[in-house]
Design an enzyme around this catalytic site. Sequence first.
Site, PDB file in Angstrom:
ATOM      1  CG  ASP A 237       4.529   3.114   7.969  1.00 49.36           C
ATOM      2  OD1 ASP A 237       3.496   2.162   7.941  1.00 49.36           O
ATOM      3  OD2 ASP A 237       5.563   2.682   7.335  1.00 49.36           O
ATOM      4  CB  CYS A 238       0.213   5.571   5.188  1.00 51.90           C
ATOM      5  SG  CYS A 238       1.571   5.161   4.015  1.00 51.90           S
ATOM      6  CB  SER A 239       1.635   0.867   4.375  1.00 51.33           C
ATOM      7  OG  SER A 239       3.164   1.008   4.441  1.00 51.33           O
ATOM      8  CG  ASP A 256       6.708  -1.539   2.004  1.00 52.58           C
ATOM      9  OD1 ASP A 256       6.147  -1.612   2.982  1.00 52.58           O
ATOM     10  OD2 ASP A 256       7.537  -2.070   1.287  1.00 52.58           O
ATOM     11  CB  SER A 257       1.298   2.259   0.384  1.00 51.53           C
ATOM     12  OG  SER A 257       2.625   3.026   0.120  1.00 51.53           O
ATOM     13  CG  HIS A 291      -0.684   8.336   2.093  1.00 50.22           C
ATOM     14  ND1 HIS A 291       0.018   8.034   3.122  1.00 50.22           N
ATOM     15  CD2 HIS A 291      -1.742   9.117   2.262  1.00 50.22           C
ATOM     16  CE1 HIS A 291      -1.156   8.600   4.090  1.00 50.22           C
ATOM     17  NE2 HIS A 291      -2.301   8.779   3.588  1.00 50.22           N
ATOM     18  CG  HIS A 303      -4.753   9.376   6.166  1.00 48.12           C
ATOM     19  ND1 HIS A 303      -4.186  10.056   5.275  1.00 48.12           N
ATOM     20  CD2 HIS A 303      -5.420  10.382   7.033  1.00 48.12           C
ATOM     21  CE1 HIS A 303      -4.239  11.348   5.312  1.00 48.12           C
ATOM     22  NE2 HIS A 303      -4.982  11.446   6.391  1.00 48.12           N
TER      23      HIS A 303
END
Length: 333
Positions: A237-239, A256-257, A291, A303
């Site tokens: 995932d993004c983070s 986490d982001s 995000h 990303h």
Amino acid sequence: MKPLSLMFLAVLLALLGNGFPVGAESAASKKSAYVDVAVATLWIKPDIVRPVDAPSLTHPVDMWKWTRSMTLEEKLGLVPKLETQALYGNKVTILERKGKWVKVAVHGQPTPRNAQGYPGWMLATQLTYNERFAAKDGQPFVLITSPTAKLYNSATLKHEEMEISYNTRLPYEHETKDAYQVLKPDGKHAWVKKQDAKVYASMKAIPKPTGEQLVKTGKKFLGLPYLWAGMSGFGFDCSGFTFTVYQSHGITIPRDSSVQAKYGTPVAKEKLKPGDLLFFAYNQGKGKVHHVAMYAGDGMMIHSPNSARTVEIIPVDTPEYAKEFAGARRYLK
């Protein structure tokens, strides 16, 4: 509700009816244990898995079969169900037990939710505890540096045992011209090709990277499909993507982001350097951060965007992101 497939029923019977595999029973009776599958997926609560998730619940897991078998709708269905993932050999603290499920905190994944590590539920069958492996904590380790790598049962590198992820760390035991011998969480040995890994004496011994090196690492995963809660070379995932890139270079940042956005050093948009983290928030950038991306230089960012796309490099001023820009942070000194 769709009827359970025969395969899924078979998996559930194996997991829930036949007890623990070797090592897992002792792991479940202890306060700490080690992940004994290539990637363990952590859920928000027990018993919410779907038939399509069966390959992620077995021992060993089949990550490619799981991620490639899901439709976009099924991938989106993971969003309210998953917490994070843990890699082969990761240490966890057991917080709670419910039948064959255990709630654990994954060491090395900082979060304000639990001081011991990122929390979530997983099957105890995917954990083990071995005194020899536990005693290797803090000793030299082999770090996987390819997106994924194969473990072999001998130095001849002919017979594959399993495929493991980038950023996996296993105790260093020995080496030949072409391979490193590692200790597995169950106390047995395996071998990995030298071209897929590096050896470090400790976490602190990993050379501090430049921003350009972080971006180069991120580019290894271009084209890799997004996976909610993903923390591996099988899907991010993004983070999970930014966290893993940094941690593989010896720098641990929050998982986490929304928390990554609170630490490091604030950086003005016009002063961005490669490796800086860019954050995006709801309500035109004024709401909650949802995000994160990494600045790649020359006005571009890299990303892992969402369940419909793959790891990519796009302009920072791409309209859908530019309107939600919420600031940047620098974690490099």
